[in-house]
Design an enzyme around this catalytic site. Structure first.
Site, short mmCIF file in Angstrom:
data_model
loop_
_atom_site.label_atom_id
_atom_site.label_comp_id
_atom_site.label_asym_id
_atom_site.label_seq_id
_atom_site.Cartn_x
_atom_site.Cartn_y
_atom_site.Cartn_z
N GLY A 11 18.01 117.94 -9.68
CA GLY A 11 18.02 118.53 -8.34
C GLY A 11 16.71 119.25 -8.06
O GLY A 11 16.68 120.31 -7.42
N ARG A 14 14.40 119.84 -3.97
CA ARG A 14 14.33 120.94 -2.98
C ARG A 14 15.08 122.17 -3.52
O ARG A 14 15.66 122.13 -4.59
CB ARG A 14 14.93 120.51 -1.64
CG ARG A 14 16.37 120.07 -1.71
CD ARG A 14 16.94 119.73 -0.32
NE ARG A 14 18.36 119.50 -0.41
CZ ARG A 14 18.94 118.34 -0.68
NH1 ARG A 14 18.19 117.27 -0.87
NH2 ARG A 14 20.26 118.24 -0.74
N ASN A 82 20.72 121.68 -12.56
CA ASN A 82 20.73 122.45 -11.30
C ASN A 82 21.37 121.67 -10.16
O ASN A 82 21.88 122.27 -9.21
CB ASN A 82 19.29 122.84 -10.96
CG ASN A 82 19.12 123.20 -9.50
OD1 ASN A 82 19.42 124.31 -9.08
ND2 ASN A 82 18.68 122.23 -8.68
N TYR A 147 34.71 123.79 -4.38
CA TYR A 147 33.41 124.22 -4.94
C TYR A 147 33.57 125.27 -6.04
O TYR A 147 33.02 125.12 -7.13
CB TYR A 147 32.52 124.75 -3.82
CG TYR A 147 31.19 125.27 -4.32
CD1 TYR A 147 30.23 124.39 -4.80
CD2 TYR A 147 30.90 126.64 -4.34
CE1 TYR A 147 29.00 124.86 -5.28
CE2 TYR A 147 29.68 127.11 -4.81
CZ TYR A 147 28.73 126.22 -5.27
OH TYR A 147 27.53 126.68 -5.75
N LYS A 151 32.55 125.39 -10.15
CA LYS A 151 31.67 126.38 -10.78
C LYS A 151 32.42 127.19 -11.85
O LYS A 151 31.80 127.68 -12.79
CB LYS A 151 31.05 127.28 -9.71
CG LYS A 151 30.01 126.54 -8.85
CD LYS A 151 28.83 126.03 -9.67
CE LYS A 151 27.75 125.37 -8.84
NZ LYS A 151 26.63 124.84 -9.66
#
Ligand SMILES: NC(=O)c1ccc[n+]([C@@H]2O[C@H](COP(=O)([O-])OP(=O)(O)OC[C@H]3O[C@@H](n4cnc5c(N)ncnc54)[C@H](OP(=O)(O)O)[C@@H]3O)[C@@H](O)[C@H]2O)c1
Length: 234
Positions: A11, A14, A82, A147, A151
């Site tokens: 990743g 950006r 990432n 999400y 995590k």
């Protein structure tokens, strides 16, 4: 014998990953991996302009066959997981495809990418795996059923892996930021509350990577001091 240290950042096209790649390039040859090859080439140019060394690797971390093929033969000293995606919606608004995508990129990719690079680290008796988690990895919020679940899984993955590989000389760390000013989850507008900058997270990654050889910083949370105070007014 000189050994050039290699860091691979997923990743890196950006946001936080790009900032991490730029910082790591001060000490390592960087492999920036992501799907957007053009953006990666721009990153490589930036790093080279600053006197560093880098290469772009077009990679979809959610594609296990591609991960195995592209990472084969690479000796990586610092691996930064990432790449991540987030669709914040109440459970019943999440489509199965959105759920699956978050699981694939945020969780399943950890398995596939680690599986490709860990054997080399263990064989060399050194290496560092840094995973970008999130405060959402231990706090719940409305809209986080997909999400925040991924995590939370990151935290479990990291701690279990850490116990498994520490005696082989391999470090595993999680850097968990609060809200960061990036285009993550398709945010159209800047937030009213103050946010971290991507480079703040990159600086934390550097601290974690640069501990003495026998010291492991396993979990780090990075927050804006006060969301109520706009940056620069403190
Ligand atoms: N922004 C925040 O507030 C925040 C807070 C806490 C934690 N985080 C975490 O920080 C990490 C980076 O987020 P960000 O804010 O920098 O987001 P971002 O600006 O949207 O960048 C996401 C990066 O992930 C890459 N990516 C997405 N899917 C990929 C795939 N299938 N294969 C390879 N690369 C993929 C993207 O590259 P391509 O599109 O080129 O593939 C891009 O470089 C994520 O893990 C996120 O969960 C973010």
């Amino acid at each position: 014998m000189s050994h050039e240290s290699v860091a691979l950042v997923t990743g890196a096209s950006r946001g936080i990953g790009r900032a991490i790649a730029l910082r790591l390039a001060e000490q390592h040859r960087v492999i920036g991996a992501a799907r957007d090859e053009q953006a990666l080439q721009a990153l490589v140019a930036d790093i080279e302009q600053r006197g560093g060394r880098a290469e772009a690797m077009a990679l979809d971390v959610a594609d296990p066959a591609q991960v195995a093929a592209r990472l084969e033969g690479h000796a990586v000293d610092v691996l930064v997981h990432n790449a991540g995606v987030g669709t914040m919606k109440p459970l019943l608004d999440l489509t199965p495809a959105e759920w699956q995508r978050m699981m694939d990129v945020n969780v399943n990719a950890l398995f596939h990418v680690t599986r490709a690079l860990l054997p080399g680290m263990v064989a060399r008796g050194r290496g560092h795996i840094v995973i970008i988690g999130s405060i959402a990895g231990r706090s719940a919020f409305v809209g986080g059923a997909g999400y925040a679940t991924t995590k939370h899984a990151v935290m479990g993955f990291a701690e279990n892996l850490m116990l498994e590989v520490r005696d082989a000389g391999v470090k595993v760390s999680v850097v968990s930021p609060g809200s960061v000013a990036t285009d993550f989850s398709g945010r159209a507008e800047p937030r009213a509350s103050a946010q971290l900058l991507a480079d703040d997270v990159a600086a934390a990654v550097m601290s974690v990577v640069n501990t003495p050889p026998e010291v492991l910083m396993h979990r780090v949370e990075v927050r804006i001091l006060s969301p109520k105070r706009p940056r620069g007014t403190e």
